[in-house]
Design an enzyme around this catalytic site. Structure first.
Site, PDB file in Angstrom:
ATOM      1  N   GLY A 220       0.821  -1.203   0.000  1.00 42.58           N
ATOM      2  CA  GLY A 220       0.000   0.000   0.000  1.00 42.58           C
ATOM      3  C   GLY A 220       0.852   1.248   0.000  1.00 42.58           C
ATOM      4  O   GLY A 220       2.055   1.208   0.276  1.00 42.58           O
TER       5      GLY A 220
ATOM      6  N   GLY B 280       0.675   5.704   0.842  1.00 47.11           N
ATOM      7  CA  GLY B 280      -0.051   6.872   1.306  1.00 47.11           C
ATOM      8  C   GLY B 280       0.704   8.135   0.948  1.00 47.11           C
ATOM      9  O   GLY B 280       1.717   8.094   0.232  1.00 47.11           O
TER      10      GLY B 280
ATOM     11  N   VAL C 174       4.285   1.024   1.936  1.00 54.19           N
ATOM     12  CA  VAL C 174       4.508  -0.241   2.635  1.00 54.19           C
ATOM     13  C   VAL C 174       4.654  -1.333   1.588  1.00 54.19           C
ATOM     14  O   VAL C 174       3.770  -1.516   0.740  1.00 54.19           O
ATOM     15  CB  VAL C 174       3.353  -0.571   3.594  1.00 54.19           C
TER      16      VAL C 174
ATOM     17  N   LYS D 140       7.811  -0.396   5.998  1.00 50.12           N
ATOM     18  CA  LYS D 140       7.201   0.912   5.796  1.00 50.12           C
ATOM     19  C   LYS D 140       8.306   1.929   5.596  1.00 50.12           C
ATOM     20  O   LYS D 140       9.187   2.080   6.452  1.00 50.12           O
ATOM     21  CB  LYS D 140       6.351   1.289   7.009  1.00 50.12           C
TER      22      LYS D 140
ATOM     23  N   ASP E 197      -5.169   8.480  16.073  1.00 53.78           N
ATOM     24  CA  ASP E 197      -5.657   8.291  14.695  1.00 53.78           C
ATOM     25  C   ASP E 197      -6.320   6.922  14.568  1.00 53.78           C
ATOM     26  O   ASP E 197      -6.058   6.177  13.626  1.00 53.78           O
ATOM     27  CB  ASP E 197      -4.504   8.435  13.699  1.00 53.78           C
TER      28      ASP E 197
END
Length: 351
Positions: free
Chosen positions: A14, A16, A21, A36, A130
């Site tokens: 993934g 962001g 990652v 990450k 979060d």
């Protein structure tokens, strides 16, 4: 030589705005790991770089079954967190693509693990800040792992870290009113985020969809979160009450700890298992909250524990013996429920 020289890239997991990652194989140990990495174009951003390093420090101190394990932290032309690789589905994706609203008993079982993980980090004086479904990985056996501690802070080391500065993030639709307002963030702020997350599990919908960021902030500050029953009609009144308490605008009206949240859900779970149904019942709810103490002995009809809050359900018209003991404080009350009473809130101030 890159710090990842001993790792073989397999595929991307993934990406962001701040990092990526990827799945790697650790050549030395023969195991798969998730790495990450901070985007290289952000390496010179002091705020993001320090946040990345802070996440590594925090994860290295945490050891809980519901929290992702950090194996190592390395640096080359970027910053890398080497973590356990987990097979599962982010909770938001699972709800959207597979489950829709999650059956209440199953949702409670899953969410209790989330609460246990957050309770653990709170015991370490860490605020996550979060909490949201996308930061919860759901595994095939319904166990979970909490992810992304990028803006989590240890408020014991530096109380200023619980402030919402311009460099501190958060996901708007899950943020607490105090977070939106730029006020102090504490355990009750995480409780609010947990309540919104549980709301999404139960209703199958993400909150505030279709609204602009300004509209979301305005709603969080000025309007209560929609009652779960108005979004998904099969939500029980008990579950809706728990969510409403967790997401109260006033922090003092929320659960004062994850343990209190856990006890409320375990009470509902016990009923669901006993009755084998999720149909609404005629039983009524009593809330006891002792102010200005962390621990007192609370008893309702011989059922009790040590804490500061207790939720209990009784039949209308049933005699209820309530006992609260804290050192020299003794409150013993006999209470008779009326047929049309749905909620009883009792607050005892020790001062």
């Amino acid at each position: 030589m890159t710090a990842l020289n001993n790792f073989k890239f397999i595929n991307s997991i993934g990406e962001g705005a701040q990092g990526v990652v990827n799945l790697y194989q650790d050549i030395r140990l023969g195991r798969n790991v998730a790495i990450k990495s901070l985007h290289q174009n952000l390496v010179n951003n002091i705020v993001l770089r320090d946040r990345f390093v802070e996440e590594a420090k925090l994860l290295s101190q945490l050891n809980h079954p519901s929290i992702v394990i950090l194996f190592d932290y390395v640096k080359d032309d970027s910053f890398h967190l080497i973590m356990e690789f987990l097979e599962g589905t982010p909770l938001d994706k699972y709800i959207e693509e597979e489950s829709g609203p999650i059956h209440e008993l199953r949702a409670i079982n899953i969410f209790l693990r989330v609460l246990e993980g957050i309770s653990y980090i709170h015991s370490k004086k860490v605020i996550h800040r979060d909490i949201k479904p996308s930061n919860i990985l759901l595994k095939s056996d319904d166990t979970i792992k909490l992810l992304d501690f990028g803006i989590a802070k240890n408020h014991q080391d530096d109380p200023r870290l619980t402030q919402v500065g311009t460099g501190v993030g958060g996901t708007p639709m899950y943020m607490s009113p105090e977070h939106v307002k730029g006020k102090d963030i504490d355990e009750q702020s995480d409780i609010y985020c947990l309540g919104v997350t549980f709301w999404q599990m139960i209703t199958g919908k993400a909150p505030y969809m279709g609204l602009s960021q300004y509209e979301i902030y305005n709603s969080i500050i000025n309007e209560p979160l929609k009652e779960a029953q108005t979004v998904y009609k099969h939500v029980s009144k008990r579950i809706s009450d728990v969510i409403s308490k967790a997401t109260a605008k006033d922090k003092s009206e929320r659960f004062n700890s994850c343990e209190s949240f856990i006890r409320a859900l375990e009470d509902i779970k016990s009923y669901l298992i006993k009755e084998g149904t999720q149909e609404e019942v005629v039983k009524q709810k009593i809330d006891i909250k002792v102010l200005n103490v962390k621990d007192a002995t609370l008893v309702i009809n011989n059922k009790g524990f040590v804490g500061s809050e207790l939720t209990h359900y009784v039949l209308p018209g049933e005699s209820v013996n309530i006992i609260v003991v804290k050192q020299n404080l003794i409150k013993n009350m006999l209470f008779v429920m009326q047929m049309r009473v749905t909620l009883v809130h009792i607050q005892i101030d020790t001062c």
